[in-house]
Design a protein around this motif. Sequence first.
Motif, PDB file in Angstrom:
ATOM      1  N   TRP A 100       1.382  -9.634  36.283  1.00 62.65           N
ATOM      2  CA  TRP A 100       2.519  -9.585  35.370  1.00 62.65           C
ATOM      3  C   TRP A 100       2.078  -9.641  33.910  1.00 62.65           C
ATOM      4  CZ3 TRP A 100       7.527  -8.469  36.022  1.00 62.65           C
ATOM      5  CH2 TRP A 100       8.422  -8.801  35.002  1.00 62.65           C
ATOM      6  N   GLU A 129       1.412  -5.394  33.609  1.00 63.29           N
ATOM      7  CA  GLU A 129       2.788  -5.107  33.198  1.00 63.29           C
ATOM      8  C   GLU A 129       3.080  -5.502  31.744  1.00 63.29           C
ATOM      9  OE1 GLU A 129       4.992  -3.385  34.611  1.00 63.29           O
ATOM     10  OE2 GLU A 129       4.420  -3.284  36.719  1.00 63.29           O
ATOM     11  N   VAL A 155       6.630 -16.252  35.884  1.00 59.13           N
ATOM     12  CA  VAL A 155       7.070 -14.991  35.283  1.00 59.13           C
ATOM     13  C   VAL A 155       8.588 -14.993  35.129  1.00 59.13           C
ATOM     14  CG1 VAL A 155       5.116 -13.783  36.299  1.00 59.13           C
ATOM     15  CG2 VAL A 155       7.315 -13.765  37.474  1.00 59.13           C
TER      16      VAL A 155
END
Length: 285
Positions: free
Chosen positions: A191, A195, A251
């Motif tokens: 994450w 990302e 997250v």
Amino acid sequence: MSAAVALRPLPQKLSTEVVFKAKPSPPIAPSPSPEGTVGRDIQPPVYAPVQHETWRMLYDRQLVAIQGRVCEEYLVGREKLQYERERVPRLADLSERLRACTGWQCIRVEGYVPEATFFLLLAQKLFPCTDFLRHPTELEYTPAPDMFHDLMGHLPMITNPRFASFFRKFGEAGINARDEADTVRLGRIYWYTVEFGLINPTAHAGADRDPQLTKIYGAGISSSVGEIEHALSDQVKKTPFDIERITETPVEIHHMQEELFEIASFDELEQSFEAWATAQGLMPA
């Protein structure tokens, strides 16, 4: 690939239905290629004119937003992939250009790929790509990652050999995850790097850090105009890359990020991950 990594066969069904549904925007006819088709063999759907127009709008908005904000590696990759502006690109064409760069290929999937399968794909240098595009009323945000996120967010970075090497090792480590705790830690690393990663050569310079040098490499940011503007704003705390801290940082999926992590280089990303994964017993010493 490390000789110590034993790959299990891929499951017959690669993806599951997306829990957070987006508004439907179906093509005129779906792809005749079954899920799991790789590279040049992927046949495209027959897209409706509204989908080609949606692609053009997304393309134009993103092209303006990334200027001066994304890392050089992303821009180089974007150029190498030679995206079409006027129509939705073919996965097969992009896959062949990607393969020429780093040996990676696209594999067609129809929805969300569970972690265990995702790790297997990455370890084999296969990146799962959907072939559906978001509804034109959801240009800024769609609950289900679509092909614009996959193609314009992820693929440019996978053309970079150093990032591609890290990504393959991430998959190899994931194959060796022993329990849910390992999977959660790997998910947090994914994450905050793949990302939502940032890069700044002065990330670890303390008071001498130069915020003007911060650039984006994470796909969740680069594929969203809103995320691009937010990520580089003063609303987001920029923290020097610390993989142990990242594994302990939950997250936030449904809101803009409040804290992001800056690597100083892609060498740091790969070396830090490999050292962490080896210490955790997820990669051989």
